[in-house]
Design a protein around this motif. Structure first.
Motif, short mmCIF file in Angstrom:
data_model
loop_
_atom_site.label_atom_id
_atom_site.label_comp_id
_atom_site.label_asym_id
_atom_site.label_seq_id
_atom_site.Cartn_x
_atom_site.Cartn_y
_atom_site.Cartn_z
N SER A 191 4.30 -1.25 8.75
CA SER A 191 4.30 -2.63 8.25
C SER A 191 4.57 -3.61 9.39
CB SER A 191 5.36 -2.80 7.15
OG SER A 191 6.66 -2.55 7.66
N PHE A 207 0.76 -0.55 5.16
CA PHE A 207 -0.18 0.49 4.74
C PHE A 207 0.43 1.87 4.93
CE2 PHE A 207 -0.90 -0.44 9.18
CZ PHE A 207 -1.05 0.79 9.80
N GLN A 215 -6.78 2.02 3.93
CA GLN A 215 -6.79 0.60 3.64
C GLN A 215 -5.38 0.04 3.80
OE1 GLN A 215 -8.17 0.01 -0.36
NE2 GLN A 215 -6.86 1.59 -1.23
N THR A 217 -2.68 -3.50 2.81
CA THR A 217 -2.42 -4.67 1.99
C THR A 217 -2.00 -5.82 2.90
OG1 THR A 217 -1.73 -3.31 0.11
CG2 THR A 217 -1.06 -5.62 0.09
N PHE A 219 -0.70 -9.90 2.73
CA PHE A 219 -0.24 -10.95 1.82
C PHE A 219 0.18 -12.19 2.62
CE2 PHE A 219 3.40 -8.40 2.91
CZ PHE A 219 4.45 -9.30 3.06
N ARG A 228 -2.53 -11.70 -2.24
CA ARG A 228 -2.32 -10.30 -1.89
C ARG A 228 -3.68 -9.61 -1.91
NH1 ARG A 228 2.37 -7.22 -1.84
NH2 ARG A 228 3.44 -9.05 -2.69
N LYS A 229 -4.11 -9.10 -0.75
CA LYS A 229 -5.44 -8.54 -0.62
C LYS A 229 -5.37 -7.09 -0.14
CE LYS A 229 -7.43 -12.69 -1.13
NZ LYS A 229 -8.47 -13.06 -2.09
N LYS A 230 -6.19 -6.23 -0.72
CA LYS A 230 -6.35 -4.87 -0.22
C LYS A 230 -7.66 -4.80 0.56
CE LYS A 230 -3.63 -1.84 -3.19
NZ LYS A 230 -2.81 -1.38 -2.08
#
Length: 299
Positions: A191, A207, A215, A217, A219, A228-230
C-alpha cells in the motif's frame, strides 16, 4: 530482478534493506519520530534515553502461552512484523508506557498504565468510514508487564472481527531493520497511503500480491465525492495506451498523495512491469509463505 545470476531466494538473505527518506514503513516512521522528538530533550531531560523502538507480533493465537515465555524462546518462530516507539514511564510510582504507532497511523500518543487507571487511554476509535469502523485498545498484560496487548475491533455492518497483537516493551528492539524491514519486503499486501492529521485515509493505492489476476484499488477525493477504483496493472504496461480518463484519475490521486508530478503514474508503470514477471512474483510469494509457515510453527 537485476541479478540474473541468482534467484530471489538466494539474493534475499544477503540483502540489507536501506531506510529511505520519505518512503517509510513502520521501521522508518519509528526512527523518524524518535529523531523529531529529541528536540524536547531540553524541556524533558532524559527523554532521548527513554525512547526506544519496540517489536510487535501480530495475530496472537494464545495470549497466556505467548506472554508466559521469555522473548528469546521465540527467536526463530516469530515474525516480529511490526515496530513502534515506546517510552516506559512512572507516574507517582505507577508504571506505564507511552506508545506512538505511526506505522498504523494512530494519530495520538497512547498511554497504557499497568493498573489501567488514569491517564490510561483505553478503547478509542481509530477510523470510522461508512463501510468500516476500527477501534483500538492498548493495555499492559496482567500476566507479564513486559508485554502490552493491542486489541483491534473491526466492525463492518453487523459483522465484528477482533484481533490481538502483543508488543514487547521491556527492552529495545535492536533488529528492526534486518528483521522487520526485511520481512515486510516480501509481505503479500502492499500500500501507499495518505492520511490527514487525525489518521483518516484521504488517498492512496493498495493491492494484494498475486501471481495472476493482478489489480489494485485506488482511492481519492474528487468534485463528486470520494472515489474508489479497481484497476488492472496490465493497463499501465504501455503509458501511451492508458485511457485519458484513467490518467486524469491517477493525477488526482498523485496530487493528494503529495507526490511529484507524474510520480504515481511512473510508479504504476514500474509495478506493472514487475507484476507481469510471473516467475519473480512466485518467488516473492514462496518466501512470504515460508516466513508465515515458520511463525505458525511457533504458535
Amino acid at each position: 530482478m537485476a541479478s540474473p545470476d541468482q534467484t530471489l531466494e538466494e539474493f534475499f538473505p544477503k540483502y540489507n534493506p536501506p531506510i529511505r527518506a520519505h518512503k517509510h514503513t513502520c521501521v522508518g516512521l519509528g526512527m523518524e519520530v524518535m529523531k523529531r522528538l529529541r528536540v524536547l530533550e531540553q524541556d524533558f531531560p532524559g527523554l532521548s534515553r527513554a525512547m526506544m523502538l519496540v517489536s510487535c507480533d501480530e495475530n496472537i493465537e494464545d495470549l497466556a502461552d505467548y506472554a508466559s515465555l521469555p522473548p528469546q524462546a521465540f527467536l526463530i518462530e516469530t515474525e516480529k512484523d511490526h515496530v513502534m516507539l515506546a517510552i516506559n514511564v512512572r507516574i507517582e510510582g505507577r508504571s506505564g508506557v507511552f506508545l506512538s504507532d505511526l506505522g498504523y497511523h494512530v494519530a495520538r500518543v497512547v498511554t497504557a498504565m499497568a493498573d489501567r487507571c488514569y491517564p490510561h487511554t483505553g478503547w478509542f476509535t481509530q477510523s470510522d468510514e461508512p463501510h468500516c469502523r476500527k477501534e483500538f485498545n492498548y493495555q499492559v498484560t496482567l500476566q507479564s508487564p513486559g508485554y502490552v496487548e493491542w486489541h483491534e475491533r473491526e466492525t463492518r455492518g453487523a459483522a465484528v472481527k477482533e484481533r490481538l497483537s502483543l508488543i514487547y516493551v521491556a527492552k529495545p528492539y535492536l533488529s528492526a531493520v534486518d528483521v522487520t524491514e526485511k520481512r515486510n519486503l516480501v509481505w503479500d499486501l502492499r500500500s501507499l497511503l495518505a492520511r490527514n492529521a487525525k489518521g483518516h485515509l484521504t488517498a492512496g493505492i493498495y493491492f494484494p500480491v498475486k501471481p495472476r489476476d493482478q489489480q489494485f484499488t485506488m482511492f481519492f477525493s474528487s468534485n463528486s465525492g470520494k472515489q474508489r477504483k479497481k484497476l488492472k496493472f496490465e493497463t499501465f504496461l504501455e503509458l501511451q495506451k492508458i485511457p485519458d480518463e484513467v490518467v486524469d484519475e491517477v493525477e488526482q490521486c498523485n496530487d493528494q498523495l503529495k507526490l511529484r508530478d507524474g510520480e504515481l503514474l511512473s510508479m504504476l508503470k514500474k509495478l506493472a512491469t514487475i507484476m507481469a514477471d510471473q516467475e519473480y512474483m512466485e518467488e516473492i510469494l514462496a518466501i512470504n509463505a515460508k516466513v508465515v509457515e515458520l511463525s505458525m510453527a511457533g504458535q
